[in-house]
Design an enzyme around this catalytic site. Structure first.
Site, PDB file in Angstrom:
ATOM      1  N   LYS A  68     -24.393  97.574   8.161  1.00  0.00           N
ATOM      2  CA  LYS A  68     -23.848  98.962   6.883  1.00  0.00           C
ATOM      3  C   LYS A  68     -24.466  99.871   7.212  1.00  0.00           C
ATOM      4  O   LYS A  68     -23.574 101.050   7.526  1.00  0.00           O
ATOM      5  CB  LYS A  68     -23.860  98.468   5.543  1.00  0.00           C
ATOM      6  CG  LYS A  68     -22.861  97.092   5.158  1.00  0.00           C
ATOM      7  CD  LYS A  68     -23.030  97.018   3.845  1.00  0.00           C
ATOM      8  CE  LYS A  68     -22.144  95.925   3.289  1.00  0.00           C
ATOM      9  NZ  LYS A  68     -21.990  95.472   1.941  1.00  0.00           N
ATOM     10  N   GLU A  96     -25.525  83.042   3.743  1.00  0.00           N
ATOM     11  CA  GLU A  96     -26.229  84.308   3.171  1.00  0.00           C
ATOM     12  C   GLU A  96     -27.475  83.676   2.149  1.00  0.00           C
ATOM     13  O   GLU A  96     -28.760  84.364   2.223  1.00  0.00           O
ATOM     14  CB  GLU A  96     -25.354  84.724   2.020  1.00  0.00           C
ATOM     15  CG  GLU A  96     -24.162  85.651   2.775  1.00  0.00           C
ATOM     16  CD  GLU A  96     -23.406  86.725   1.864  1.00  0.00           C
ATOM     17  OE1 GLU A  96     -24.182  87.630   1.325  1.00  0.00           O
ATOM     18  OE2 GLU A  96     -22.383  86.511   1.877  1.00  0.00           O
ATOM     19  N   HIS A 145      -6.447  67.166  14.893  1.00  0.00           N
ATOM     20  CA  HIS A 145      -5.451  67.602  16.044  1.00  0.00           C
ATOM     21  C   HIS A 145      -6.371  68.380  16.978  1.00  0.00           C
ATOM     22  O   HIS A 145      -5.655  68.740  18.060  1.00  0.00           O
ATOM     23  CB  HIS A 145      -4.288  68.348  15.603  1.00  0.00           C
ATOM     24  CG  HIS A 145      -3.519  67.394  14.588  1.00  0.00           C
ATOM     25  ND1 HIS A 145      -2.382  66.729  15.407  1.00  0.00           N
ATOM     26  CD2 HIS A 145      -3.494  66.997  13.329  1.00  0.00           C
ATOM     27  CE1 HIS A 145      -1.877  66.305  14.196  1.00  0.00           C
ATOM     28  NE2 HIS A 145      -2.354  66.211  13.209  1.00  0.00           N
TER      29      HIS A 145
END
Length: 329
Positions: free
Chosen positions: A323, A216, A232
């Site tokens: 948005k 951001e 792993h």
């Protein structure tokens, strides 16, 4: 207020947050709390991730951090649901709160207003109001700190964290210039590169916070992973040269001894394929202090990158576009 001014104000913000928490008016749960759900996203939700890792060795009930529209089926009248939405209008969190209300959970909201505040008032939910009008990511201290007071009130953790919070603020005050000097040097190494953030599993919330802030504030892509899990899987990806990658390794004195050995061996592997490796050691005597020290250091790193790139750290136009587009549907 510019983003660097907000970051510089972080210790004062935590002082204000402590004062807010001390005055919070909460109500006892009708039923025994058997589990906790902390739900929130982005800058409003990351506090739950960091907090849950700090208290996990003390708390005796399961704590789940939720970052979605939906809540787990286990949520019921024995669940404490903490709704964290800085604006109070985060659509995913609003929907999650609606679901929690239907499940008759004990609800406490941490917000500055919006729909969450309206719903809390309409349904008689506990609520802690925090100052509004800022980007959510710049108000971590307000929302994060309230979690200690909520858990303390419900006797899920001890009161020792109150003194620890005060000590954390003092640590930030004492280390401010050192933090900023270190952050500037690290930022210079990140421009034009791809940051890869690693930490011990118990500090993943702090690693996620730095990733989010680089996204951001710095307007850059990056990724994170934790040890031992990355040993792993992701470690196998280190099989060819990546001069464009900068490894940022969080280190703390309380990292598990076997994991510290893994970090040293992993470092040998990284350095075969990139010359860019930076360790970020924590300071402090508790996990809370170390976490917030590293978090604040990361915030400054992300801002210094934006300064070097000459971009606006506050701007999040692409999120506003998302948005806006969703609002039309």
């Amino acid at each position: 207020m510019l983003m660097n001014e907000r970051i510089a104000n972080f210790p004062q913000q935590m002082r204000e947050a402590i004062a807010i928490g001390e005055k919070a008016q909460l109500s006892a749960a009708t039923n025994k709390i058997q589990n906790v759900l902390i739900t929130g996203l982005g800058g409003s939700g990351i506090g739950g991730s960091v907090f849950s890792q700090i208290v996990d060795k003390e708390i005796s009930v399961p704590v789940l951090v939720n970052k979605d529209y939906f809540i787990p089926a286990f949520v019921n009248e024995n669940t404490l649901v903490i709704i964290s939405s800085y604006s109070g209008n985060t659509e995913e969190t609003v929907q999650a709160m609606e679901a929690a209300l239907k499940q008759n959970a004990k609800i406490c909201c941490v917000t500055s207003g919006g729909k969450i505040k309206e719903m809390a008032e309409a349904n008689g939910c506990d609520m802690i109001l925090i100052p509004g009008g800022n980007p959510p990511r710049s108000c971590f201290g307000y929302s994060f700190t309230q979690l200690f007071y909520i858990f303390d009130f419900h006797q899920l953790i001890s009161t020792k964290h109150r003194a620890d919070l005060a000590a954390t603020v003092a640590l930030l005050d004492n280390e401010q210039m050192t933090i900023r000097t270190k952050a500037r040097a690290v930022a210079e190494s990140l421009v034009g590169k791809m940051p890869v953030i690693y930490s011990e599993a118990r500090y993943e919330g702090v690693a996620v916070r730095l990733r989010q802030q680089i996204n951001e504030n710095s307007k850059m892509l990056c990724w994170h992973h934790v040890l031992p899990e990355m040993n792993h899987n992701e470690l196998v990806g280190w099989t060819e040269a990546h001069p464009e990658v900068v490894v940022l390794m969080f280190r703390s004195e309380d990292d598990y001894s076997r994991t510290q050995k893994r970090m040293e061996i992993s470092k040998e592997v990284f350095l075969k394929y990139t010359p860019n490796y930076i360790e970020l050691p924590s300071k402090g005597t508790t996990q809370l202090q170390r976490s917030i020290y590293l978090l604040h250091l990361g915030d400054w790193i992300s801002w210094y990158v934006s300064e070097i790139k000459n971009i606006d750290a506050t701007e999040v136009n692409v999120i506003d576009y998302l948005k806006g587009s969703l609002a039309k549907i």
